[in-house]
Design a protein around this motif. Structure first.
Motif, PDB file in Angstrom:
ATOM      1  N   SER A 111     -12.550  20.861 -12.908  1.00  0.00           N
ATOM      2  CA  SER A 111     -13.421  20.211 -11.922  1.00  0.00           C
ATOM      3  C   SER A 111     -13.149  18.721 -11.801  1.00  0.00           C
ATOM      4  CB  SER A 111     -14.890  20.452 -12.315  1.00  0.00           C
ATOM      5  OG  SER A 111     -15.141  19.910 -13.614  1.00  0.00           O
ATOM      6  N   ALA A 112     -12.816  18.073 -12.903  1.00  0.00           N
ATOM      7  CA  ALA A 112     -12.567  16.617 -12.855  1.00  0.00           C
ATOM      8  C   ALA A 112     -11.368  16.299 -11.974  1.00  0.00           C
ATOM      9  CB  ALA A 112     -12.357  16.079 -14.264  1.00  0.00           C
ATOM     10  N   LYS A 113     -10.320  17.069 -12.111  1.00  0.00           N
ATOM     11  CA  LYS A 113      -9.114  16.821 -11.315  1.00  0.00           C
ATOM     12  C   LYS A 113      -9.375  17.163  -9.852  1.00  0.00           C
ATOM     13  CE  LYS A 113      -5.321  16.934 -14.609  1.00  0.00           C
ATOM     14  NZ  LYS A 113      -3.990  17.490 -14.871  1.00  0.00           N
ATOM     15  N   LYS A 114     -10.192  18.188  -9.638  1.00  0.00           N
ATOM     16  CA  LYS A 114     -10.516  18.546  -8.251  1.00  0.00           C
ATOM     17  C   LYS A 114     -11.282  17.411  -7.579  1.00  0.00           C
ATOM     18  CE  LYS A 114     -10.579  23.570  -8.852  1.00  0.00           C
ATOM     19  NZ  LYS A 114     -11.404  24.823  -8.850  1.00  0.00           N
ATOM     20  N   GLN A 115     -12.206  16.801  -8.317  1.00  0.00           N
ATOM     21  CA  GLN A 115     -12.939  15.668  -7.741  1.00  0.00           C
ATOM     22  C   GLN A 115     -12.004  14.490  -7.443  1.00  0.00           C
ATOM     23  OE1 GLN A 115     -16.084  14.721 -10.450  1.00  0.00           O
ATOM     24  NE2 GLN A 115     -17.234  16.613 -10.050  1.00  0.00           N
ATOM     25  N   SER A 116     -11.057  14.242  -8.377  1.00  0.00           N
ATOM     26  CA  SER A 116     -10.088  13.152  -8.177  1.00  0.00           C
ATOM     27  C   SER A 116      -9.192  13.442  -6.981  1.00  0.00           C
ATOM     28  CB  SER A 116      -9.237  12.977  -9.443  1.00  0.00           C
ATOM     29  OG  SER A 116      -8.261  11.987  -9.250  1.00  0.00           O
ATOM     30  N   ALA A 117      -8.765  14.686  -6.813  1.00  0.00           N
ATOM     31  CA  ALA A 117      -7.915  15.049  -5.686  1.00  0.00           C
ATOM     32  C   ALA A 117      -8.668  14.906  -4.375  1.00  0.00           C
ATOM     33  CB  ALA A 117      -7.422  16.483  -5.862  1.00  0.00           C
ATOM     34  N   ALA A 118      -9.960  15.272  -4.378  1.00  0.00           N
ATOM     35  CA  ALA A 118     -10.762  15.134  -3.154  1.00  0.00           C
ATOM     36  C   ALA A 118     -10.872  13.680  -2.751  1.00  0.00           C
ATOM     37  CB  ALA A 118     -12.152  15.756  -3.379  1.00  0.00           C
ATOM     38  N   ALA A 119     -11.076  12.793  -3.767  1.00  0.00           N
ATOM     39  CA  ALA A 119     -11.184  11.358  -3.467  1.00  0.00           C
ATOM     40  C   ALA A 119      -9.853  10.821  -2.938  1.00  0.00           C
ATOM     41  CB  ALA A 119     -11.583  10.591  -4.731  1.00  0.00           C
ATOM     42  N   ALA A 120      -8.746  11.305  -3.506  1.00  0.00           N
ATOM     43  CA  ALA A 120      -7.425  10.853  -3.054  1.00  0.00           C
ATOM     44  C   ALA A 120      -7.162  11.304  -1.624  1.00  0.00           C
ATOM     45  CB  ALA A 120      -6.345  11.378  -3.989  1.00  0.00           C
ATOM     46  N   ALA A 121      -7.581  12.521  -1.301  1.00  0.00           N
ATOM     47  CA  ALA A 121      -7.385  13.043   0.058  1.00  0.00           C
ATOM     48  C   ALA A 121      -8.176  12.220   1.056  1.00  0.00           C
ATOM     49  CB  ALA A 121      -7.791  14.510   0.100  1.00  0.00           C
ATOM     50  N   GLU A 122      -9.400  11.874   0.667  1.00  0.00           N
ATOM     51  CA  GLU A 122     -10.208  11.045   1.556  1.00  0.00           C
ATOM     52  C   GLU A 122      -9.549   9.676   1.758  1.00  0.00           C
ATOM     53  OE1 GLU A 122     -13.006   9.865   4.139  1.00  0.00           O
ATOM     54  OE2 GLU A 122     -12.669  11.896   3.340  1.00  0.00           O
TER      55      GLU A 122
ATOM     56  N   LEU B 168       0.834  -1.209   0.000  1.00  0.00           N
ATOM     57  CA  LEU B 168       0.000   0.000   0.000  1.00  0.00           C
ATOM     58  C   LEU B 168       0.864   1.253   0.000  1.00  0.00           C
ATOM     59  CD1 LEU B 168      -2.868   1.325   0.419  1.00  0.00           C
ATOM     60  CD2 LEU B 168      -2.382   1.192   2.885  1.00  0.00           C
ATOM     61  N   LEU B 169       1.905   1.252   0.865  1.00  0.00           N
ATOM     62  CA  LEU B 169       2.730   2.436   1.022  1.00  0.00           C
ATOM     63  C   LEU B 169       3.623   2.702  -0.192  1.00  0.00           C
ATOM     64  CD1 LEU B 169       3.801   2.049   4.763  1.00  0.00           C
ATOM     65  CD2 LEU B 169       2.078   3.613   3.828  1.00  0.00           C
ATOM     66  N   THR B 170       3.895   1.700  -0.951  1.00  0.00           N
ATOM     67  CA  THR B 170       4.814   1.888  -2.084  1.00  0.00           C
ATOM     68  C   THR B 170       4.110   2.000  -3.421  1.00  0.00           C
ATOM     69  OG1 THR B 170       5.084  -0.518  -2.250  1.00  0.00           O
ATOM     70  CG2 THR B 170       6.714   0.676  -0.931  1.00  0.00           C
ATOM     71  N   THR B 171       2.804   1.746  -3.462  1.00  0.00           N
ATOM     72  CA  THR B 171       2.087   1.840  -4.751  1.00  0.00           C
ATOM     73  C   THR B 171       0.897   2.792  -4.676  1.00  0.00           C
ATOM     74  OG1 THR B 171       0.806  -0.132  -4.141  1.00  0.00           O
ATOM     75  CG2 THR B 171       2.806  -0.486  -5.472  1.00  0.00           C
ATOM     76  N   ASP B 172      -0.159   2.424  -3.918  1.00  0.00           N
ATOM     77  CA  ASP B 172      -1.395   3.234  -3.887  1.00  0.00           C
ATOM     78  C   ASP B 172      -1.186   4.591  -3.233  1.00  0.00           C
ATOM     79  OD1 ASP B 172      -2.567   1.094  -5.088  1.00  0.00           O
ATOM     80  OD2 ASP B 172      -3.444   0.269  -3.241  1.00  0.00           O
ATOM     81  N   VAL B 173      -0.463   4.631  -2.132  1.00  0.00           N
ATOM     82  CA  VAL B 173      -0.266   5.895  -1.425  1.00  0.00           C
ATOM     83  C   VAL B 173       0.486   6.909  -2.295  1.00  0.00           C
ATOM     84  CG1 VAL B 173       0.892   6.989   0.541  1.00  0.00           C
ATOM     85  CG2 VAL B 173      -0.506   4.936   0.887  1.00  0.00           C
ATOM     86  N   PRO B 174       1.622   6.537  -2.971  1.00  0.00           N
ATOM     87  CA  PRO B 174       2.298   7.521  -3.835  1.00  0.00           C
ATOM     88  C   PRO B 174       1.392   8.061  -4.943  1.00  0.00           C
ATOM     89  CG  PRO B 174       3.746   5.701  -3.381  1.00  0.00           C
ATOM     90  CD  PRO B 174       2.393   5.303  -2.850  1.00  0.00           C
ATOM     91  N   ARG B 175       0.509   7.221  -5.503  1.00  0.00           N
ATOM     92  CA  ARG B 175      -0.395   7.711  -6.551  1.00  0.00           C
ATOM     93  C   ARG B 175      -1.419   8.693  -5.988  1.00  0.00           C
ATOM     94  NH1 ARG B 175      -0.155   2.273  -8.546  1.00  0.00           N
ATOM     95  NH2 ARG B 175      -2.064   1.765  -7.374  1.00  0.00           N
ATOM     96  N   ALA B 176      -1.920   8.397  -4.767  1.00  0.00           N
ATOM     97  CA  ALA B 176      -2.904   9.301  -4.134  1.00  0.00           C
ATOM     98  C   ALA B 176      -2.274  10.647  -3.807  1.00  0.00           C
ATOM     99  CB  ALA B 176      -3.470   8.648  -2.881  1.00  0.00           C
TER     100      ALA B 176
ATOM    101  N   ALA C 159      -1.672  16.533  -4.978  1.00  0.00           N
ATOM    102  CA  ALA C 159      -0.772  17.646  -5.274  1.00  0.00           C
ATOM    103  C   ALA C 159      -1.397  18.642  -6.251  1.00  0.00           C
ATOM    104  CB  ALA C 159       0.540  17.119  -5.823  1.00  0.00           C
ATOM    105  N   ALA C 160      -2.370  18.191  -7.033  1.00  0.00           N
ATOM    106  CA  ALA C 160      -3.002  19.087  -8.012  1.00  0.00           C
ATOM    107  C   ALA C 160      -3.823  20.185  -7.343  1.00  0.00           C
ATOM    108  CB  ALA C 160      -3.877  18.284  -8.961  1.00  0.00           C
ATOM    109  N   MET C 161      -4.216  20.011  -6.064  1.00  0.00           N
ATOM    110  CA  MET C 161      -5.037  20.994  -5.363  1.00  0.00           C
ATOM    111  C   MET C 161      -4.209  21.835  -4.416  1.00  0.00           C
ATOM    112  SD  MET C 161      -8.051  20.742  -6.485  1.00  0.00           S
ATOM    113  CE  MET C 161      -8.880  21.759  -5.254  1.00  0.00           C
TER     114      MET C 161
END
Length: 839
Positions: free
Chosen positions: A70-81, A45-53, A58-60
């Motif tokens: 708006s699409a990237k903002k929604q993706s960034a919000a999901a990554a933050a969650e 998790l720490l070496t694959t999914d977390v770096p992508r999230a 970082a886009a926000m």
């Protein structure tokens, strides 16, 4: 990569002390904690999914959030969650502490334990040695002195050319000196045979020029002689030079022990020095090792402290260390011999020549001074087999003897054809030909070889294997046979056993699955297919990968005997029984049979002088002989003329021969079939007498008896039973052979003569056959002439004519009956004639 026998054997990695840092890092990697399944999930998790999230979030961040769609903002919000959720879970499960534990070594590196040898520890997981259990680390001291040893060997090998060149030049001087001596004896009249011009030779005689050499010495100064002009002088000189060239071309280099010329002595000295230098050639395996270790010399340097050795084949790493030590020892020996070669120059080289003449003739042959007929070397073989033999390599790694050209051909013939009969005439060295085959097979990884021979030659075989190869002989005969058999079965080598011992050993031999080659010596012992020893030996031949049958007499009585031997080694050969002409028979067995005769290949062999001495019987001889004929006792008839002691004409002549031999500085062998004759001879002869050597004398004592005879003074006599002393023994120290009565097989006499007239003999050999007039001797001689003719036509390489062998194919029993009947008839007719004359 370091090789052996032309193949990669070891991979060697030089190591330095600074490489201990690599060992530390490998050790630390190996001592990291072992993660559990949930640990591996967390790390994933720490070496694959977390770096992508984190990348999506970082886009926000920063100024970029004002320009993000708006699409990237929604993706960034999901990554933050996603990050908030997993961060809380990690903290809740105390996984940071677990991560800290996974990042710590389970044990700190102890500097005292950090050694280069840890590279071999499977736990280190060093890729080069992974799965290589035979790898090892050797100390630098193993290669200390190797570069210097290799340099020394290179220098000596390069220097051999100078010794060889010196021997070549010395041989040429001997050749030229011999030509000069011949031309010095050649009268000037011989000039007329070398030119078509008419020469007036009278002026030469008047000037004291009487030989062709004189003409060459005077040269063009001949034209100053009265009656000789420039043209005549040039013609005479041209004729003389033609005679010189012709004589030179036909002149082999001879070593005459009776005329020890200075140039011949110098040749022997040069050969001695060359042989001392070329001991490297006697250890070809050591030279091969030296060349294969050359890459190692280039790889090591002053910083090298250890060697990591990784076997590339099924070899031990210690084998590399052994090879290095052998090469260093070879360099040391070469250093000693290169110094001793010149020191020995002051010694008498004739002594060494007389001790081992065959070795010197082998060197002369290598230099081209002893020529061999190439066709005779090949025997009577088809061209396709000859070409295959020429292409066959012969590895000398385990051979320490020099081979003549014809001997090398025989060894390669046996290798190409796999199962063969080598029928070279006695005295040509069939034993060393077979040993050369075994040595070649050993260099190819084969281990178990078996020699089957008569008990009389076991000791000789053990000596020859030891003296001419690096193979280990095992005497599987006599009281130590069980121990020797076990050792051979376990370790391999050359087992030397007898036809009789095979009966005891047969069960154990059946269990052996890797019998590489069986050598059957005196193979005519198994000519009878119904004999038990034949059955046992034939089974061995069938199970062995290769087989060599050695016999100088493949045909003693019947052509069927020869056909039987051929069928043992090549049952696939078709020998047409309906067409037994010699030419057809020889063509059919050619793929399995090779024979060369002495006169074909041993051009240096001294003359063989055979004398049939027909002697009248004394009154005492005649009386005993008539009684034997009346009783029909064939064996008594054969020996009657020898058993009267001082009253015997044969015995009187034998004593004269022995005395003449002593005066001429020769030794004598006396052969007879009969023990009673031998005992009487031993008691009657003057001077030192050795023997009788009979079939009841143990093999080891036979060789000891021969050795004592060979070292005795001139005039010494060896008394031997012809069926015992005529087989297997080498008695070159004798040059006079006496045969007391004709034998029932001509091959028996030939074998006996070959004990003395063989390779290594330096004196002419005199053979005296003692024969009684008007007796069984004459009848046997006449009847056996046919047997000898059949042997020459079917088994001897010679011009063959069509004949029917059955016409003169007498068995011994038939011969005995015919001889006794003829003698009875002859004596009866003589007695009747005397009676009629008296009336």
């Amino acid at each position: 990569m370091v090789g052996r026998a032309g193949q990669a054997a070891w991979r060697v990695l030089p190591l330095r002390k600074s490489d201990i840092g690599v060992v530390r890092r490998l050790w630390e990697r190996a001592t990291l904690p072992v993660p559990a399944a949930h640990d591996r999930t967390l790390l994933q998790l720490l070496t694959t999914d977390v770096p992508r999230a984190i990348a999506d979030v970082a886009a926000m961040l920063g100024v970029r959030r004002f320009f993000t769609g708006s699409a990237k903002k929604q993706s960034a919000a999901a990554a933050a969650e996603f990050l908030r959720h997993h961060h809380a879970a990690i903290l809740r499960n105390d996984q940071p502490r677990r991560l800290e534990w996974l990042g710590a070594f389970t044990a700190r590196a102890d500097p005292r334990r950090l050694k280069l040898e840890l590279l071999l520890d499977p736990a280190i997981r060093f890729d080069l040695v992974s799965g290589q259990t035979a790898s090892a680390i050797l100390d630098r001291s193993v290669v200390d002195g190797l570069p210097e040893a290799l340099d020394a060997i290179d220098k000596v090998v390069a220097g051999e050319a100078s010794y060889r060149s010196a021997a070549q030049k010395a041989g040429e001087k001997v050749r030229r000196a011999e030509v000069q001596r011949i031309l010095q004896e050649m009268p000037v009249e011989a000039l007329k045979t070398a030119t078509r011009d008419r020469l007036r030779l009278g002026p030469l005689g008047e000037a004291g020029i009487s030989t062709v050499q004189d003409v060459l010495n005077v040269g063009l100064a001949l034209q100053a002689l009265p009656g000789v002009g420039e043209t005549s002088a040039r013609r005479m000189l041209g004729a003389a030079q033609t005679l010189w060239q012709t004589t030179y071309d036909e002149m082999p280099v001879r070593i005459d022990i009776n005329h020890r010329h200075s140039e011949t002595t110098q040749l022997l000295r040069c050969l001695t020095e060359w042989d001392s230098c070329r001991q490297t050639r006697g250890a070809a395996a050591d030279l091969e090792r030296a060349s294969e270790l050359a890459p190692l010399r280039a790889a090591i340097n002053g910083e090298t402290s250890h060697l990591l050795v990784i076997p590339a084949r099924q070899l031990a790493a210690s084998g590399l260390s052994e090879s290095i030590q052998i090469v260093k020892r070879r360099a040391e020996l070469l250093g000693m011999s290169s110094g001793s070669g010149r020191k020995s120059a002051g010694a008498d080289p004739w002594e060494d020549f007389l001790a081992r003449p065959a070795d010197y003739f082998a060197m002369l042959a290598e230099l081209g001074f002893v020529t061999e007929d190439e066709n005779a070397v090949h025997g009577d073989l088809p061209e396709e087999i000859i070409q295959a033999v020429r292409d066959q390599a012969l590895d000398g790694e385990h051979l320490t003897a020099s081979l003549r050209g014809y001997q090398s051909f025989a060894a390669r013939f046996a290798l190409v054809q796999r199962k063969v009969i080598v029928g070279d005439e006695m005295g040509l060295g069939k034993t060393v030909e077979a040993i050369a085959v075994l040595a070649h097979l050993r260099s190819r990884g084969k281990t178990h070889f078996l020699v089957v021979c008569p008990a009389a030659v076991v000791t000789n075989w053990v000596r020859e294997v030891t003296g001419k190869s690096k193979l280990r002989p095992h005497r599987v005969h006599g009281p130590e046979r069980e121990r020797a058999a076990r050792t051979w079965m376990r370790d391999g080598g050359v087992a030397v056993t007898t036809y009789e011992t095979l009966a005891w050993w047969e069960p154990a031999l059946r269990e052996l699955r890797d019998l590489a080659c069986v050598v059957v010596d005196e193979a005519h012992y198994i000519k009878n297919p119904q004999a038990r020893r034949t059955t046992r030996t034939r089974e061995l031949i069938a199970r062995s990968d290769r087989a060599i049958l050695l016999t100088g007499t493949p045909l003693e009585n019947k052509v069927d005997e020869f056909r039987n031997l051929a069928s043992y080694v090549r049952p696939d050969l078709t020998v047409d029984a309906t067409d037994l002409s010699p030419r057809t028979f020889r063509r059919q067995i050619a793929p399995a049979y090779l024979r060369r005769n002495q006169e074909d290949v041993l051009t240096e062999l001294p003359e063989l002088i055979e004398v049939e001495e027909w002697l009248p019987m004394s009154t005492a001889d005649s009386s005993r002989y008539r009684g034997a004929v009346e009783r029909g006792n064939f064996m008594e008839m054969r020996q009657a003329a020898m058993l009267q002691g001082a009253q015997s004409t044969k015995m009187q002549r034998l004593i004269e021969i022995v005395r003449e031999a002593e005066e001429n500085e020769r030794r004598v062998i006396v052969f007879s079939h009969f023990r009673e004759v031998l005992g009487l001879v031993a008691r009657s002869l003057p001077g030192p007498v050795f023997g009788p050597l009979t079939g009841s004398v143990p093999a080891s004592q036979r060789q000891q008896m021969v050795d004592q005879f060979s070292s005795a003074r001139h005039g010494a006599v060896l008394v031997a039973q012809i069926v015992a002393g005529g087989v297997g023994l080498n008695i070159q120290s004798a040059s006079v052979v006496v045969i007391c009565e004709p034998q029932l097989k001509p091959t028996t006499e030939a074998q006996a003569i070959a004990r003395a007239h063989r390779m290594g003999q330096v004196q002419s050999v005199q053979v005296h056959r003692l024969l009684s007039e008007d007796s069984v001797d004459q009848r046997i001689t006449e009847l056996l002439a046919g047997k000898k003719r059949i042997f020459n036509e079917f088994a001897r390489v010679s011009e063959m004519a069509d004949s029917t062998p059955e016409a003169v194919d007498l068995s011994e029993a038939e011969l005995v009956r015919e001889v006794v009947a003829a003698e009875r008839q002859r004596l009866f007719e003589r007695a009747s004639a005397k009676t009629n004359a008296a009336e």
